[in-house]
Design a protein around this motif. Structure first.
Motif, PDB file in Angstrom:
ATOM      1  N   PHE A  66       0.776  -1.344   0.007  1.00 51.79           N
ATOM      2  CA  PHE A  66      -0.090  -0.055  -0.104  1.00 51.79           C
ATOM      3  C   PHE A  66       0.869   1.263  -0.052  1.00 51.79           C
ATOM      4  N   LYS A  67       0.399   2.157  -0.666  1.00 50.18           N
ATOM      5  CA  LYS A  67       1.284   3.449  -0.862  1.00 50.18           C
ATOM      6  C   LYS A  67       0.563   4.519  -0.850  1.00 50.18           C
ATOM      7  N   PHE A  68       0.941   5.734   0.091  1.00 55.36           N
ATOM      8  CA  PHE A  68       0.383   6.809   0.049  1.00 55.36           C
ATOM      9  C   PHE A  68       1.454   8.034   0.003  1.00 55.36           C
ATOM     10  N   VAL A  69       0.977   9.281  -0.590  1.00 48.32           N
ATOM     11  CA  VAL A  69       1.863  10.312  -0.598  1.00 48.32           C
ATOM     12  C   VAL A  69       1.178  11.406   0.374  1.00 48.32           C
ATOM     13  N   THR A  70       2.146  11.877   0.997  1.00 46.91           N
ATOM     14  CA  THR A  70       1.895  13.179   2.086  1.00 46.91           C
ATOM     15  C   THR A  70       2.988  13.939   2.248  1.00 46.91           C
ATOM     16  N   ARG A  71       2.666  15.308   2.816  1.00 51.70           N
ATOM     17  CA  ARG A  71       3.931  16.100   2.891  1.00 51.70           C
ATOM     18  C   ARG A  71       4.582  15.763   4.365  1.00 51.70           C
ATOM     19  N   SER A  72       5.985  15.627   4.323  1.00 54.45           N
ATOM     20  CA  SER A  72       6.735  15.211   5.508  1.00 54.45           C
ATOM     21  C   SER A  72       8.181  15.971   5.371  1.00 54.45           C
ATOM     22  N   THR A  73       8.788  15.926   6.437  1.00 58.09           N
ATOM     23  CA  THR A  73      10.239  16.348   6.504  1.00 58.09           C
ATOM     24  C   THR A  73      11.353  15.048   6.712  1.00 58.09           C
ATOM     25  N   VAL A  74      10.886  14.161   6.589  1.00 59.65           N
ATOM     26  CA  VAL A  74      11.552  12.590   6.811  1.00 59.65           C
ATOM     27  C   VAL A  74      12.733  12.766   5.678  1.00 59.65           C
ATOM     28  N   THR A  75      13.812  12.587   6.204  1.00 60.24           N
ATOM     29  CA  THR A  75      15.104  12.289   5.257  1.00 60.24           C
ATOM     30  C   THR A  75      15.067  10.931   4.577  1.00 60.24           C
ATOM     31  N   THR A  76      15.153  10.894   3.326  1.00 63.64           N
ATOM     32  CA  THR A  76      15.259   9.515   2.520  1.00 63.64           C
ATOM     33  C   THR A  76      16.402   9.250   1.821  1.00 63.64           C
ATOM     34  N   LYS A  77      16.887   8.084   1.475  1.00 65.77           N
ATOM     35  CA  LYS A  77      17.965   7.868   0.536  1.00 65.77           C
ATOM     36  C   LYS A  77      17.429   7.473  -0.793  1.00 65.77           C
ATOM     37  N   GLU A  78      16.057   6.868  -0.752  1.00 65.61           N
ATOM     38  CA  GLU A  78      15.527   6.450  -2.151  1.00 65.61           C
ATOM     39  C   GLU A  78      14.310   7.297  -2.595  1.00 65.61           C
ATOM     40  N   THR A  79      14.297   7.312  -3.967  1.00 66.65           N
ATOM     41  CA  THR A  79      13.274   7.860  -4.376  1.00 66.65           C
ATOM     42  C   THR A  79      12.365   6.934  -5.456  1.00 66.65           C
ATOM     43  N   ILE A  80      11.214   7.409  -5.757  1.00 61.13           N
ATOM     44  CA  ILE A  80      10.134   6.436  -6.537  1.00 61.13           C
ATOM     45  C   ILE A  80       9.364   7.458  -7.412  1.00 61.13           C
ATOM     46  N   LYS A  81       9.267   6.929  -8.656  1.00 63.14           N
ATOM     47  CA  LYS A  81       8.782   7.445  -9.530  1.00 63.14           C
ATOM     48  C   LYS A  81       6.934   7.108  -9.569  1.00 63.14           C
ATOM     49  N   LEU A  82       6.375   7.915  -9.276  1.00 63.32           N
ATOM     50  CA  LEU A  82       5.037   7.888  -9.264  1.00 63.32           C
ATOM     51  C   LEU A  82       4.185   7.668 -10.563  1.00 63.32           C
ATOM     52  N   ASP A  83       3.029   7.102 -10.711  1.00 59.70           N
ATOM     53  CA  ASP A  83       2.078   6.901 -11.676  1.00 59.70           C
ATOM     54  C   ASP A  83       2.088   8.251 -12.701  1.00 59.70           C
ATOM     55  N   ASP A  84       1.868   9.478 -11.812  1.00 60.90           N
ATOM     56  CA  ASP A  84       1.868  10.751 -12.547  1.00 60.90           C
ATOM     57  C   ASP A  84       2.971  11.220 -13.224  1.00 60.90           C
ATOM     58  N   GLY A  85       4.100  10.568 -13.071  1.00 58.85           N
ATOM     59  CA  GLY A  85       5.295  11.114 -13.461  1.00 58.85           C
ATOM     60  C   GLY A  85       6.367  11.846 -12.673  1.00 58.85           C
ATOM     61  N   ARG A  86       5.738  12.155 -11.320  1.00 56.95           N
ATOM     62  CA  ARG A  86       6.779  12.819 -10.331  1.00 56.95           C
ATOM     63  C   ARG A  86       7.572  11.944  -9.735  1.00 56.95           C
ATOM     64  N   GLU A  87       8.845  12.362  -9.457  1.00 59.36           N
ATOM     65  CA  GLU A  87       9.798  11.416  -8.598  1.00 59.36           C
ATOM     66  C   GLU A  87       9.710  12.100  -7.149  1.00 59.36           C
TER      67      GLU A  87
END
Length: 88
Positions: free
Chosen positions: A21-42
């Motif tokens: 399950f995936k969801f997108v929200t606004r956050s300040t978390v620091t991550t090392k990985e990225t993902i390309k969403l269905d709408d083209g945003r990374e």
């Protein structure tokens, strides 16, 4: 307002590892990985062990996992000798 004291909020994708399950929200978390969403945003990717989609409190189901090979059985045996009644 003062400059430099407010956190840098951005869109982050959170993924539940137990069911995908995936969801997108606004956050300040620091991550090392990225993902390309269905709408083209990374966007940055944050992996979670459990979310509201898989947690027993929200789903109403309960999983019993004995991944450590008999640890539960050792516990029951130990306390059976102490005279504490268990499930039968």
């Amino acid at each position: 307002m003062k400059d430099g004291i407010h956190p840098n909020y951005r869109d982050v994708c959170f993924v539940d590892l137990s069911n995908g399950f995936k969801f997108v929200t606004r956050s300040t978390v620091t991550t090392k990985e990225t993902i390309k969403l269905d709408d083209g945003r990374e966007v940055p990717l944050m992996k979670l062990e459990t979310t509201s989609e898989s947690h027993p409190f929200y789903t109403g189901t309960q999983k019993s996992i004995d991944s450590l090979g008999g640890r539960v059985e050792k516990f029951r045996t130990k306390f059976a000798r102490a005279g504490i009644p268990g499930k039968k």
